[in-house]
Design a protein around this motif. Structure first.
Motif, PDB file in Angstrom:
ATOM      1  N   GLN A 150      46.627  30.545  41.297  1.00 11.87           N
ATOM      2  CA  GLN A 150      46.050  31.554  42.191  1.00 11.87           C
ATOM      3  C   GLN A 150      47.155  32.397  42.827  1.00 11.87           C
ATOM      4  O   GLN A 150      47.045  33.614  42.927  1.00 11.87           O
ATOM      5  CB  GLN A 150      45.201  30.887  43.277  1.00 11.87           C
ATOM      6  CG  GLN A 150      44.480  31.877  44.155  1.00 11.87           C
ATOM      7  CD  GLN A 150      43.494  32.739  43.379  1.00 11.87           C
ATOM      8  OE1 GLN A 150      42.794  32.258  42.515  1.00 11.87           O
ATOM      9  NE2 GLN A 150      43.465  34.022  43.687  1.00 11.87           N
ATOM     10  N   LYS A 151      48.243  31.747  43.227  1.00 11.70           N
ATOM     11  CA  LYS A 151      49.383  32.491  43.797  1.00 11.70           C
ATOM     12  C   LYS A 151      50.008  33.412  42.754  1.00 11.70           C
ATOM     13  O   LYS A 151      50.368  34.548  43.059  1.00 11.70           O
ATOM     14  CB  LYS A 151      50.443  31.523  44.345  1.00 11.70           C
ATOM     15  CG  LYS A 151      50.037  30.847  45.605  1.00 11.70           C
ATOM     16  CD  LYS A 151      49.904  31.845  46.725  1.00 11.70           C
ATOM     17  CE  LYS A 151      49.464  31.147  47.989  1.00 11.70           C
ATOM     18  NZ  LYS A 151      49.062  32.098  49.011  1.00 11.70           N
ATOM     19  N   ILE A 152      50.125  32.917  41.520  1.00  8.48           N
ATOM     20  CA  ILE A 152      50.652  33.763  40.449  1.00  8.48           C
ATOM     21  C   ILE A 152      49.755  34.981  40.265  1.00  8.48           C
ATOM     22  O   ILE A 152      50.234  36.104  40.129  1.00  8.48           O
ATOM     23  CB  ILE A 152      50.773  32.963  39.138  1.00  8.48           C
ATOM     24  CG1 ILE A 152      51.904  31.951  39.259  1.00  8.48           C
ATOM     25  CG2 ILE A 152      51.013  33.894  37.949  1.00  8.48           C
ATOM     26  CD1 ILE A 152      51.975  30.974  38.096  1.00  8.48           C
ATOM     27  N   ASP A 154      47.846  36.333  42.518  1.00  8.48           N
ATOM     28  CA  ASP A 154      47.983  37.209  43.684  1.00  8.48           C
ATOM     29  C   ASP A 154      49.193  38.122  43.577  1.00  8.48           C
ATOM     30  O   ASP A 154      49.155  39.280  43.969  1.00  8.48           O
ATOM     31  CB  ASP A 154      48.095  36.375  44.967  1.00  8.48           C
ATOM     32  CG  ASP A 154      46.809  35.646  45.305  1.00  8.48           C
ATOM     33  OD1 ASP A 154      45.753  36.008  44.744  1.00  8.48           O
ATOM     34  OD2 ASP A 154      46.868  34.710  46.127  1.00  8.48           O
ATOM     35  N   TYR A 155      50.297  37.586  43.036  1.00  9.44           N
ATOM     36  CA  TYR A 155      51.537  38.350  42.980  1.00  9.44           C
ATOM     37  C   TYR A 155      51.759  39.056  41.648  1.00  9.44           C
ATOM     38  O   TYR A 155      52.692  39.837  41.516  1.00  9.44           O
ATOM     39  CB  TYR A 155      52.737  37.452  43.306  1.00  9.44           C
ATOM     40  CG  TYR A 155      52.732  37.012  44.742  1.00  9.44           C
ATOM     41  CD1 TYR A 155      53.039  37.909  45.761  1.00  9.44           C
ATOM     42  CD2 TYR A 155      52.384  35.717  45.093  1.00  9.44           C
ATOM     43  CE1 TYR A 155      53.005  37.529  47.084  1.00  9.44           C
ATOM     44  CE2 TYR A 155      52.356  35.317  46.419  1.00  9.44           C
ATOM     45  CZ  TYR A 155      52.670  36.226  47.410  1.00  9.44           C
ATOM     46  OH  TYR A 155      52.634  35.843  48.708  1.00  9.44           O
ATOM     47  N   SER A 156      50.920  38.805  40.657  1.00 10.37           N
ATOM     48  CA  SER A 156      51.132  39.428  39.354  1.00 10.37           C
ATOM     49  C   SER A 156      50.944  40.944  39.413  1.00 10.37           C
ATOM     50  O   SER A 156      51.567  41.675  38.642  1.00 10.37           O
ATOM     51  CB  SER A 156      50.211  38.815  38.308  1.00 10.37           C
ATOM     52  OG  SER A 156      48.869  39.084  38.612  1.00 10.37           O
ATOM     53  N   TRP A 157      50.121  41.418  40.323  1.00 12.54           N
ATOM     54  CA  TRP A 157      49.939  42.863  40.500  1.00 12.54           C
ATOM     55  C   TRP A 157      51.261  43.513  40.903  1.00 12.54           C
ATOM     56  O   TRP A 157      51.665  44.527  40.337  1.00 12.54           O
ATOM     57  CB  TRP A 157      48.864  43.107  41.548  1.00 12.54           C
ATOM     58  CG  TRP A 157      48.728  44.536  41.958  1.00 12.54           C
ATOM     59  CD1 TRP A 157      49.089  45.084  43.145  1.00 12.54           C
ATOM     60  CD2 TRP A 157      48.206  45.612  41.167  1.00 12.54           C
ATOM     61  NE1 TRP A 157      48.816  46.425  43.148  1.00 12.54           N
ATOM     62  CE2 TRP A 157      48.277  46.786  41.941  1.00 12.54           C
ATOM     63  CE3 TRP A 157      47.698  45.710  39.896  1.00 12.54           C
ATOM     64  CZ2 TRP A 157      47.854  48.011  41.478  1.00 12.54           C
ATOM     65  CZ3 TRP A 157      47.282  46.946  39.430  1.00 12.54           C
ATOM     66  CH2 TRP A 157      47.360  48.072  40.222  1.00 12.54           C
ATOM     67  N   TYR A 158      51.955  42.897  41.831  1.00 18.04           N
ATOM     68  CA  TYR A 158      53.243  43.432  42.275  1.00 18.04           C
ATOM     69  C   TYR A 158      54.286  43.341  41.169  1.00 18.04           C
ATOM     70  O   TYR A 158      55.097  44.256  40.988  1.00 18.04           O
ATOM     71  CB  TYR A 158      53.729  42.694  43.524  1.00 18.04           C
ATOM     72  CG  TYR A 158      52.769  42.828  44.687  1.00 18.04           C
ATOM     73  CD1 TYR A 158      52.539  44.065  45.282  1.00 18.04           C
ATOM     74  CD2 TYR A 158      52.079  41.723  45.164  1.00 18.04           C
ATOM     75  CE1 TYR A 158      51.644  44.199  46.335  1.00 18.04           C
ATOM     76  CE2 TYR A 158      51.192  41.836  46.218  1.00 18.04           C
ATOM     77  CZ  TYR A 158      50.976  43.080  46.794  1.00 18.04           C
ATOM     78  OH  TYR A 158      50.092  43.201  47.828  1.00 18.04           O
ATOM     79  N   LEU A 159      54.263  42.251  40.422  1.00 13.08           N
ATOM     80  CA  LEU A 159      55.189  42.098  39.309  1.00 13.08           C
ATOM     81  C   LEU A 159      54.920  43.167  38.252  1.00 13.08           C
ATOM     82  O   LEU A 159      55.857  43.753  37.709  1.00 13.08           O
ATOM     83  CB  LEU A 159      55.067  40.703  38.698  1.00 13.08           C
ATOM     84  CG  LEU A 159      55.955  40.406  37.504  1.00 13.08           C
ATOM     85  CD1 LEU A 159      57.426  40.487  37.892  1.00 13.08           C
ATOM     86  CD2 LEU A 159      55.628  39.043  36.935  1.00 13.08           C
ATOM     87  N   SER A 160      53.662  43.445  37.967  1.00  8.01           N
ATOM     88  CA  SER A 160      53.315  44.478  36.981  1.00  8.01           C
ATOM     89  C   SER A 160      53.825  45.844  37.422  1.00  8.01           C
ATOM     90  O   SER A 160      54.369  46.608  36.613  1.00  8.01           O
ATOM     91  CB  SER A 160      51.804  44.536  36.784  1.00  8.01           C
ATOM     92  OG  SER A 160      51.319  43.330  36.295  1.00  8.01           O
TER      93      SER A 160
END
Length: 186
Positions: A150-152, A154-160
């Motif tokens: 779930q944390k991944i 949440d932050y995958s948008w920022y990583l993308s």
């Protein structure tokens, strides 16, 4: 829910979530999900096998087209591995983080003369085994893996966004450098 994502993509992360969320609750939903996810993973593999059978090395050359030198080296390694150890090469396409391009292996199996029956059976078995392994790991690890995933998410948008900015920055930097090399100032 995780099982919907697993049905559509069959990805390892979604299968881990299925194991963590549905196996402890009991029932057969996870089994059905695993079978459908397996079919989702292998649904187009036979097309690359067939294309390899029809076009031979031309398929590999076409797939590598304008790829980087590293991608071409990986393709050559995958071809050599496939010709030497066909079943092992097919299995290695399901191992995460290995730079073995699966479509090259599928095409090379067609080129090498592997029968369609053998290809389909081993492809299905390996896909089912790996999907089952992911579900098992999710079940054994349980709730902590759901929190991490779930944390991944949440932050995958920022990583993308960061990756996209990086790609454009490299593109503009290289085009600017090419422009400077082509038009030297005297």
């Amino acid at each position: 829910p995780a099982f919907v994502q697993a049905l559509v993509t069959g990805s390892s992360i979604s299968m881990v979530r299925v194991g963590a969320e549905t196996v402890p609750q009991g029932g057969w939903l996870w089994v059905v999900t695993m079978i459908i996810a397996t079919l989702s993973i292998v649904k187009f593999d036979w097309i690359y096998w067939w294309a390899g059978r029809l076009w031979g090395q031309g398929l590999i050359d076409y797939l590598m087209g304008q790829r980087s030198a590293r991608a071409k080296r990986n393709a050559v390694r995958a071809q050599k591995l496939t010709h030497k150890y066909e079943t092992l090469a097919l299995f290695l396409t399901y191992v995460p983080l290995l730079p073995i391009p699966s479509v090259i292996v599928y095409g090379a199996l067609g080129i090498a003369g592997t029968s369609l029956r053998k290809f389909l059976i081993t492809d299905l078995v390996f896909a089912l085994l790996t999907r089952g392994l992911w579900v098992y790991l999710g079940w054994r690890i349980g709730e902590p893996v759901v929190v991490v995933l779930q944390k991944i998410g949440d932050y995958s948008w920022y990583l993308s966004i960061a990756l996209l900015v990086g790609v454009f920055a490299v593109y503009f930097w290289r085009s600017r450098k090419k422009g400077a090399d082509a038009d030297p100032k005297e």
